[in-house]
Scaffold this active site. Structure first.
Site, PDB file in Angstrom:
ATOM      1  N   TYR A  83       1.219  -1.244   0.029  1.00 51.17           N
ATOM      2  CA  TYR A  83      -0.090  -0.203   0.586  1.00 51.17           C
ATOM      3  C   TYR A  83       0.714   0.877   0.233  1.00 51.17           C
ATOM      4  O   TYR A  83       2.197   1.166   0.671  1.00 51.17           O
ATOM      5  CB  TYR A  83      -1.167  -0.012   1.551  1.00 51.17           C
ATOM      6  N   ASP A 115       9.198   3.482   0.952  1.00 50.74           N
ATOM      7  CA  ASP A 115       8.150   4.206   0.868  1.00 50.74           C
ATOM      8  C   ASP A 115       8.282   4.161   2.589  1.00 50.74           C
ATOM      9  O   ASP A 115       7.777   2.748   3.801  1.00 50.74           O
ATOM     10  CB  ASP A 115       6.512   3.826   0.938  1.00 50.74           C
ATOM     11  N   LYS A 161       3.247  11.434   7.584  1.00 46.33           N
ATOM     12  CA  LYS A 161       2.093  10.830   8.645  1.00 46.33           C
ATOM     13  C   LYS A 161       2.870  11.549   9.393  1.00 46.33           C
ATOM     14  O   LYS A 161       2.955  12.930   9.401  1.00 46.33           O
ATOM     15  CB  LYS A 161       2.944   9.014   8.928  1.00 46.33           C
TER      16      LYS A 161
END
Ligand SMILES: Cc1ncc(COP(=O)(O)O)c(C=O)c1O
Length: 435
Positions: free
Chosen positions: A162, A243, A270
């Protein structure tokens, strides 16, 4: 709970749902009203779960309160973005200060180069960095610059990986995925992936992966897998992109720093924005230099809010005043202790369940480990995860519907030991069903 009342998983789930509905009438009403103006009452798929999600109205420290007045220790932790908790004074102060000086300045401000400096100092792979508004956007930029830099088309991704709303690779992938030619491989399959890289070597621009799958189930990559990727991509001129939108919180130097495998590019997001909208991509200067606007062949990178003062100031405060190396290590050690205790509880009872992860990110799976790659989501595993979520909510612990647990800095032994005890209670209640 009274222990082992239900013999059937379906019945247990129906009963837990009845209790959930009874305890959250106001959240139910709000959800019904929201459905009139938003599809399914929702604007962010991951925060929906049936029959309706609890509406959270307030957060403080590591606690949140819902519309019906229930208090929870927050183990959702905004899917890892809530590392600082809900009311870290240094961050609140920084945002107030930025607010006081105007918020849409339309120019370089005092903060962005400072945040970049703090990040470059911290993460070994980062020589130069640029900001975006989300992790999705950061990945879109990193992948796109890899294609320009290499002059190649294809992108290798992990099945079950993801990387944002247009990079979803669980199941059959999403029809909304960005229209790149993807080559899918199995996470942690060293030889299979090596062969696939060699097969597509001439047309692969990059391999992108999380060094631990986050949303894919908190499944760490083996060192062998990461080292093979580094070696094969280096030999074939393919860019390796990590990532680290979630995983950069797993050590003071990111997960790549902890495992000693340095990618060409990395993406971030984040918590690094202090809890506000944030993304970043960066890495080797030889690649990132292409964005230098003074170059005649510069690549343009736009984004009205890339350097917005609220995010930038909150990010600076977080890295410079709160998240020291010591606190990062403490937080991750706390997560390791929680995972170890939960797995010991499962093992002692001989149940078909395990907890994966590393440091402050954990995931419960309803199958026997080890877990090397994202397991197939069966109706049974979904029901178990749902039951776990409802039972933990009933016990005062806010957690995701997919078994993911994330820790925040304000947590103490009180919350993590409390969570572990509540989890043990859940296991005792349903042990007969879980054997
Ligand atoms: C690994 C990873 N990459 C990218 C993203 C996308 O970030 P954002 O939600 O900020 O677009 C996420 C979000 O959960 C993520 O976990």
């Amino acid at each position: 709970m009274t222990g082992q009342r239900n013999l059937d998983l379906g019945e247990a789930l129906a009963e837990a749902e009845r209790r959930f509905v009874g305890a959250h009438p106001m959240s139910s009403q709000r959800h019904d009203a929201a459905k009139r103006v938003m599809p399914g009452g929702n604007t962010r798929t991951v925060i929906y779960y049936p029959p309706f999600p609890v509406t959270i109205t307030r957060g403080e420290g590591c606690f949140v309160w819902d519309l019906d007045g229930n208090r929870y220790a927050d183990f959702v932790c905004e899917y890892s973005a809530g590392l600082y908790g809900h009311s870290e004074p240094a961050i609140v102060e920084a945002i107030k200060e930025a607010l006081g000086n105007g918020i849409v300045l339309g120019a370089p401000n005092r903060y962005e180069a400072e945040l970049a400096r703090l990040m470059v100092e911290r993460f070994p792979a980062l020589e130069l960095v640029r900001f975006t508004n989300s992790g999705t956007e950061a990945n879109l930029m990193a992948i796109s610059v890899a294609r320009v830099f290499t002059g190649r088309e294809k992108i290798m991704v992990m099945k079950g990986g993801y990387h944002g709303g247009v990079f979803m690779f669980s199941g059959n992938g999403s029809p909304l995925n960005a229209p790149f030619p993807f080559v899918l491989t199995d996470y942690n399959d060293v030889e299979g992936t090596r062969a696939l890289i060699r097969e597509h070597a001439k047309s692969l621009a990059c391999v992108i992966l999380e060094p631990m799958l986050g949303g894919g189930g908190c499944i760490p990559a083996s060192i062998d897998f990461l080292q093979m990727l580094r070696e094969e991509t280096r030999n074939t001129g393919i860019l390796l992109i990590f990532d680290e939108v979630m995983t950069s919180r797993l050590s003071p130097t990111g997960l790549h720093g902890a495992v000693g495998v340095i990618p060409d590019l990395m993406t971030l997001g984040k918590y690094l924005g202090g809890g506000l909208s944030f993304g970043a991509f960066g890495g080797a200067a030889r690649i990132m230099d292409r964005f230098d606007p003074a170059r005649p062949d510069a690549l343009a990178h736009a984004g009205t809010f890339n350097n917005n003062v609220l995010t930038m100031s909150a990010g600076v405060a977080g890295l410079s005043k709160v998240l020291t190396a010591e606190r990062s290590m403490e937080l991750n050690a706390r997560g390791d202790r929680l995972r170890t205790r939960m797995n010991a509880a499962i093992e002692k009872r001989g149940l078909a369940c395990c907890v994966t992860g590393r440091g402050s990110m954990l995931n419960v799976h309803f199958l026997r480990g080890p877990v090397q790659r994202p397991p197939e989501a069966t109706a049974r595993s979904k029901d178990w995860l749902k039951l776990l979520q409802l039972e933990m909510l009933a016990r005062g612990y806010y957690m995701t519907f997919r078994g993911m647990l994330v820790l925040s800095l304000p947590m103490t032994d009180g919350e993590t030991n409390g969570f572990a005890s509540a989890f043990e209670g859940f296991l005792d209640d349903y042990a007969a069903l879980l054997k």
